[in-house]
Design a protein around this motif. Structure first.
Motif, PDB file in Angstrom:
ATOM      1  N   PRO A  26      54.581  65.138  47.401  1.00 58.15           N
ATOM      2  CA  PRO A  26      55.063  66.531  47.451  1.00 58.15           C
ATOM      3  C   PRO A  26      53.977  67.536  47.836  1.00 58.15           C
ATOM      4  O   PRO A  26      54.279  68.528  48.500  1.00 58.15           O
ATOM      5  N   THR A  27      52.715  67.278  47.471  1.00 61.94           N
ATOM      6  CA  THR A  27      51.662  68.248  47.791  1.00 61.94           C
ATOM      7  C   THR A  27      51.189  68.132  49.235  1.00 61.94           C
ATOM      8  O   THR A  27      50.367  68.937  49.685  1.00 61.94           O
ATOM      9  N   LEU A  28      51.683  67.134  49.969  1.00 58.30           N
ATOM     10  CA  LEU A  28      51.305  66.944  51.370  1.00 58.30           C
ATOM     11  C   LEU A  28      52.542  67.042  52.262  1.00 58.30           C
ATOM     12  O   LEU A  28      52.846  66.146  53.049  1.00 58.30           O
ATOM     13  N   ASP A  29      53.305  68.117  52.100  1.00 59.78           N
ATOM     14  CA  ASP A  29      54.496  68.362  52.929  1.00 59.78           C
ATOM     15  C   ASP A  29      55.542  67.252  52.765  1.00 59.78           C
ATOM     16  O   ASP A  29      56.323  66.994  53.688  1.00 59.78           O
ATOM     17  N   ASN A  30      55.552  66.596  51.608  1.00 59.57           N
ATOM     18  CA  ASN A  30      56.486  65.487  51.361  1.00 59.57           C
ATOM     19  C   ASN A  30      56.344  64.351  52.372  1.00 59.57           C
ATOM     20  O   ASN A  30      57.318  63.660  52.675  1.00 59.57           O
ATOM     21  N   VAL A  31      55.131  64.167  52.898  1.00 58.29           N
ATOM     22  CA  VAL A  31      54.903  63.052  53.810  1.00 58.29           C
ATOM     23  C   VAL A  31      55.260  61.755  53.088  1.00 58.29           C
ATOM     24  O   VAL A  31      55.078  61.617  51.875  1.00 58.29           O
ATOM     25  N   ARG A  32      55.852  60.809  53.807  1.00 56.24           N
ATOM     26  CA  ARG A  32      56.327  59.563  53.211  1.00 56.24           C
ATOM     27  C   ARG A  32      55.672  58.369  53.881  1.00 56.24           C
ATOM     28  O   ARG A  32      55.369  58.398  55.077  1.00 56.24           O
ATOM     29  N   ILE A  33      55.525  57.288  53.088  1.00 60.44           N
ATOM     30  CA  ILE A  33      54.968  56.049  53.619  1.00 60.44           C
ATOM     31  C   ILE A  33      55.837  54.880  53.161  1.00 60.44           C
ATOM     32  O   ILE A  33      56.298  54.841  52.019  1.00 60.44           O
ATOM     33  N   VAL A  34      56.049  53.928  54.053  1.00 59.92           N
ATOM     34  CA  VAL A  34      56.754  52.704  53.707  1.00 59.92           C
ATOM     35  C   VAL A  34      55.763  51.778  53.017  1.00 59.92           C
ATOM     36  O   VAL A  34      54.663  51.548  53.530  1.00 59.92           O
ATOM     37  N   THR A  35      56.137  51.241  51.860  1.00 63.60           N
ATOM     38  CA  THR A  35      55.217  50.465  51.054  1.00 63.60           C
ATOM     39  C   THR A  35      56.000  49.516  50.159  1.00 63.60           C
ATOM     40  O   THR A  35      57.182  49.273  50.394  1.00 63.60           O
ATOM     41  N   ASN A  36      55.325  48.973  49.163  1.00 68.56           N
ATOM     42  CA  ASN A  36      55.970  48.114  48.175  1.00 68.56           C
ATOM     43  C   ASN A  36      55.615  48.621  46.787  1.00 68.56           C
ATOM     44  O   ASN A  36      54.556  49.206  46.593  1.00 68.56           O
ATOM     45  N   ILE A  37      56.497  48.381  45.829  1.00 63.33           N
ATOM     46  CA  ILE A  37      56.215  48.670  44.422  1.00 63.33           C
ATOM     47  C   ILE A  37      55.936  47.323  43.776  1.00 63.33           C
ATOM     48  O   ILE A  37      56.819  46.457  43.724  1.00 63.33           O
ATOM     49  N   VAL A  38      54.694  47.141  43.305  1.00 59.69           N
ATOM     50  CA  VAL A  38      54.220  45.791  43.024  1.00 59.69           C
ATOM     51  C   VAL A  38      54.451  45.277  41.604  1.00 59.69           C
ATOM     52  O   VAL A  38      54.377  44.102  41.369  1.00 59.69           O
ATOM     53  N   ASP A  39      54.696  46.149  40.669  1.00 58.26           N
ATOM     54  CA  ASP A  39      54.669  45.655  39.283  1.00 58.26           C
ATOM     55  C   ASP A  39      55.979  45.810  38.549  1.00 58.26           C
ATOM     56  O   ASP A  39      56.003  45.710  37.326  1.00 58.26           O
ATOM     57  N   ALA A  40      57.044  46.074  39.246  1.00 58.08           N
ATOM     58  CA  ALA A  40      58.290  46.410  38.567  1.00 58.08           C
ATOM     59  C   ALA A  40      59.428  45.519  39.023  1.00 58.08           C
ATOM     60  O   ALA A  40      59.526  45.166  40.193  1.00 58.08           O
TER      61      ALA A  40
END
Ligand code: ZN
Length: 143
Positions: A95-109
């Protein structure tokens, strides 16, 4: 064990995203920002989609972002991922960077633990050949 196989094809940096991967090799997440209107964008590109400036610079992301969206992959698109399903592919926004988004993985859930908007933090993983991938884990407990 890495979240995804390290035997996957490695990213091949190009003229636009080489600075992103160079920073990632030092476990720093950076985003491209327009050198004129200062709007962040990702993936990196040669021209600002807002003001068409070709000037750009790089800014480091904060260590935490928000889960914007995700999907759970049950059918591996690559043979190296067959023993990793189900796995999470996510969009994390800053949110603090113009809501820039990145495709990634959530590793621990587990997929059922994920909730849109939850706070996530960087969890770097090596992906071979001195490259690192920015992945994320859910921030648990008091902030
Ligand atoms: Zn711009």
């Amino acid at each position: 064990m890495n979240y995804l196989s390290t035997n996957m094809p490695a990213p091949v940096p190009d003229i636009d995203d080489a600075p992103f991967w160079e920073a990632a090799a030092r476990q720093r997440l950076v985003f491209q920002r327009c050198g004129s209107c200062k709007t962040h964008r990702h993936p990196p590109s040669p021209m600002c989609p807002i003001c068409q400036s070709t000037r750009s610079e790089w800014t480091e992301a904060p260590p935490r972002g928000q889960l914007f969206s995700y999907t759970v992959t049950h059918v591996a698109p690559h043979p190296e991922l067959r023993d990793r399903t189900p796995y999470v592919v996510a969009l994390v926004c800053f949110p603090t960077l113009d809501n820039v988004r990145i495709v990634t993985n959530i590793v621990d859930a587990a997929p059922e633990d994920l909730k849109i908007g939850v706070e996530v933090e960087l969890a770097w993983e090596p992906i071979g050949a001195e490259m690192w991938a920015p992945r994320f884990k859910i921030v648990r407990g008091p902030r």
